[in-house]
Design a protein around this motif. Structure first.
Motif: not given
Length: 607
Positions: A581, A592-594, A553, A590, A579
């Motif tokens: 990260n 996002p987990d989406t 990711n 990095k 953002y």
């Protein structure tokens, strides 16, 4: 010799040395130090260089102000016989900027605005967008001067689609305009669905030359129909089939594109790579996939610039930028080491050798090339060596790049008018002082690109003032003469004096040789080299990754291979929200987990 007692028109490109208001004349010193006296005429007019999409900028009423010592100009006029020489009377001017050392093409948004205009032109020409949807079934290789399709042309060449897709993807990277990404993704999908051949026996893929479309019927063209490569599968067609999809992959991380690229690289390694003597063969037989097949004729067991050197700029550098995989860095190093080892021929010529037999002996009898040099290929080597130097520093890379950079202006550029020539003889005959032109003294748009990018990155990395001067002069000539302000896009060729050459296929905006590639590549990389390396302006870049597409990711956002530590991430926004990260020095975000495809805007700052 009897003096030339006739008139002729021509262009002088150079720098103002003085202006005599009383006698209405001024001095112009060319790039190589020759000085002319030029005279104003009552009807002389001038303009400031304008970008695509901009209105005309008149300078006629400001000539007295603009003819200032140090000002760079292009003066077009008539030489009249006078005494033992000629008197030069100016009819028109183009001013690259409004003051000495001030160039419009160095404005931070110049190249971004230009790529936006170019991409919109091709969307309009090919798909009648936005009036109709983007549908690649309507794509045609041939476009006339105004962008219209030839009624009897139903050819879709794989490489020209891919090259246009590259330009559209690059336009999205610089602008974030969704229509460009939509067109790039649709084009990548169309290439996969219509131009790709999967070989289950070898478990690899290769790409068709193109298809002929008649209604809803498609005739697949496995082998090249281009005269140089007829009935063969040339390496460069497989190379450039990846150009657009890989630039799109940098934005989206589409795993299907990565798989296509991996399997095409497998094709190169299995059938084009010479594991014994090094390098890549230029052609393979369409049935046996053998580079030594007798059926290949003059292309049997041959190697050339395209088969070795075009991997890097077409797709391999961008593939490494997107993945960071060591195997692609190793392949880049292999190709550049091969170029550095075999291509220089400076004991015989100021130009590299471009075509070879299997054992790397020179092939100087092939087709049109014979013992001839393509100016742009020499400059392309210098440009890409300097990119590679920032990935894997080697003294020999810089040495060869600088050797080319120092030789080429004397043998490949037009020191009176500006701009760069096309194809010349590699050696002088006895008594000759100028390397003879093979066909003409015209100037092609893509050769100007190679000069601009070579000298921009040389200056950006090495900080030598002469390199910036060459880059400025080449950019000024290109922007003064190659931009079509009537119909949009870029002219294929100009005459030596800068006037557009509009005959034959050279008047087209789309052909086997021209699509939205070199012109957009020039915009994309000129913006990067000028802003981030030379003038230290920050830039924004845009991405739209698929959920979970990139390894771990991690989105890699370096715009090109630039010197380590020369740039960093300043800020990041995801779907408009700031953002945090990211790794500023590693140039990674990095994600996002989406489960949604998000839009990432990255602010890159020079250091």
């Amino acid at each position: 010799m009897e003096r030339m007692n006739f008139t002729f028109s021509d262009t002088i490109g150079g720098y103002i040395t003085h202006f005599d208001r009383h006698n209405k004349c001024f001095g112009i010193k060319t790039s190589d130090g020759r000085e002319y006296t030029a005279y104003l005429t009552p009807t002389a007019w001038g303009r400031i260089a304008q970008n695509l999409g901009e209105s005309y900028i008149d300078a006629t009423q400001r000539l007295g102000e603009l003819l200032t010592p140090g000002q760079h100009i292009f003066a077009y006029g008539v030489f009249y016989p006078q005494g033992d020489g000629h008197k030069f009377e100016v009819k028109s001017f183009v001013f690259p900027g409004e003051a000495p050392n001030k160039y419009r093409h160095e404005e931070p948004d110049w190249w971004v605005a230009q790529i936006k205009s170019l991409a919109d032109c091709y969307l309009k020409w090919q798909f009648d967008y936005p009036e109709t949807e983007i549908d690649y079934h309507n794509y045609r290789t041939m476009l006339n001067l105004a962008g219209a399709k030839k009624a009897d042309d139903y050819l879709q060449e794989t490489d020209t689609i891919s090259r246009m897709v590259y330009g559209l993807a690059s336009a999205y990277l610089l602008t974030g305009e969704d229509r460009f990404l939509e067109a790039a993704e649709k084009g990548s999908n169309y290439l996969r669905e219509h131009m790709r051949f999967y070989d289950p026996d070898e478990d690899l893929i290769y790409w068709y030359h193109g298809i002929k479309v008649q209604g809803k019927r498609e005739q697949k063209l496995l082998v090249s129909e281009f005269s140089d490569d007829y009935d063969c599968i040339p390496a460069y067609e497989q190379i450039y089939a990846l150009a657009g999809p890989i630039q799109t992959y940098r934005i989206t991380g589409d795993p299907r594109i990565l798989k296509d690229a991996e399997m095409t690289v497998d094709l190169f390694d299995k059938f084009y790579l010479d594991k014994e003597k090094g390098g890549y063969f230029s052609h393979i037989d369409p049935i046996t996939l053998d580079p030594r097949a007798e059926s290949l004729g003059r292309n049997r067991a041959r190697k050339n610039w395209n088969s070795v050197g075009d991997h890097a700029p077409a797709y391999l550098i961008n593939l490494w930028l997107a993945t960071g995989e060591q195997k692609y860095a190793d392949m880049l190093e292999y190709t550049f080491d091969t170029i550095e080892k075999y291509f220089p021929d400076y004991e015989n010529s100021p130009f590299v050798q471009e075509k070879f037999h299997e054992d790397w002996s020179k092939d100087q009898e092939w087709g049109w090339q014979q013992n001839r040099a393509v100016i742009g290929h020499n400059l392309k080597i210098a440009w890409n060596l300097m990119r590679m130097q920032s990935l894997k520093p080697k003294d020999q890379y810089v040495s060869l790049a600088e050797k080319i950079a120092q030789l080429m202006p004397d043998v490949g550029s037009d020191k009176q008018r500006g701009g760069w020539y096309d194809v010349v003889e590699r050696v002088l005959d006895p008594g000759e002082e100028h390397y003879r032109f093979v066909w003409h003294d015209r100037k092609a748009w893509w050769q100007q690109e190679q000069a601009i990018l070579a000298y921009l990155i040389l200056n950006g990395v090495l900080k030598q003032p002469d390199y910036l001067r060459h880059a400025r002069e080449a950019s000024a000539f290109y922007n003064a003469h190659f931009l079509d302000h009537d119909d949009g896009g870029i002219y294929f060729n100009t005459l030596a004096n800068g006037l557009p050459f509009l005959m034959g296929t050279e008047r087209f905006k789309g052909s086997h040789s021209m699509s939205a590639y070199h012109s957009t590549e020039l915009c994309y990389l000129s913006a990067i080299y000028q802003n981030l390396l030379i003038f230290k302006y920050p830039m924004d870049f845009y991405f739209k990754p698929m959920p979970g597409a990139f390894k771990d990711n991690i989105l890699r956002v370096s715009p090109d291979i630039l010197p380590p530590g020369s740039i960093s991430i300043g800020k990041v926004w995801i779907d408009g929200e700031e953002y945090n990260n990211f790794d500023a020095e590693a140039l990674t975000v990095k994600l996002p987990d989406t489960r949604q495809q998000v839009k990432v805007k990255v602010h890159i700052v020079p250091r």
